[in-house]
Design an enzyme around this catalytic site. Structure first.
Site, PDB file in Angstrom:
ATOM      1  CG  ASP A  88      -1.917  -1.116   1.224  1.00 18.93           C
ATOM      2  OD1 ASP A  88      -2.420  -1.441   0.130  1.00 18.93           O
ATOM      3  OD2 ASP A  88      -2.191  -1.660   2.302  1.00 18.93           O
ATOM      4  N   GLY A  89       0.387   2.315  -0.606  1.00 17.88           N
ATOM      5  CA  GLY A  89       1.124   3.574  -0.615  1.00 17.88           C
ATOM      6  C   GLY A  89       1.904   3.809  -1.889  1.00 17.88           C
ATOM      7  CB  CYS A  90       3.158   1.759  -4.542  1.00 15.23           C
ATOM      8  SG  CYS A  90       4.452   1.243  -3.405  1.00 15.23           S
ATOM      9  CB  ALA A  91       1.400   5.959  -7.878  1.00  9.17           C
ATOM     10  CB  SER A  92       3.213   1.395  -9.778  1.00  8.35           C
ATOM     11  OG  SER A  92       3.670   2.519 -10.464  1.00  8.35           O
TER      12      SER A  92
END
Length: 136
Positions: A48-52
């Site tokens: 979690d916390g990644c744009a990808s």
């Protein structure tokens, strides 16, 4: 406390003249990384916390940390490959002590990644540290 594999990446980055060459090298590192079995690309391994889309699955044997990782973005796959070089083979205790921001700064990544990529990188590092701490 960087691994020999990470030191090799750092030395290569020292020889690359500009960020564009370094960016291409990060992408090449990602292309060279083995693909993660899609069966492991599940919510439990998602970062979690990644744009990808990013997945990290730990493997801990004899107290040594390793992981498989993957992403749907080539630059992020390259960042995963760099993190793999940084952490793979360390003891779980050593993983929790690595100063990842300082090590990554040696590559100049902190200056050239977008805010979204920097946040994603931080999320990946946090996940790796948490996985190692849970294994201790």
């Amino acid at each position: 406390m960087a691994s020999p594999a990470f030191e090799e990446i750092a030395e290569t980055f020292d020889f690359l003249d500009d960020w564009e060459e370094r960016y291409r090298h990060v992408i090449e590192l990602g292309k060279a990384m083995p693909a993660m079995d899609p069966a492991f690309q599940v919510p439990a391994t998602k970062v979690d916390g990644c744009a990808s889309q990013v997945w990290i699955m730990p493997r801990i044997e004899n107290g040594r940390f390793d992981f498989q990782g993957d992403s749907d973005a080539m630059i992020v796959r390259g960042l995963i490959a760099i993190l793999h070089a940084l952490y793979s083979g360390l003891t779980v205790e050593e993983v929790t002590r690595v100063d990842a921001p300082a090590e990554m700064a040696r590559l100049g990544l902190d200056e050239h990644l977008s805010a979204q990529r920097s946040n994603g990188l931080r999320a990946m590092v946090d996940r790796i540290r948490l996985l190692a701490a849970d294994a201790m």
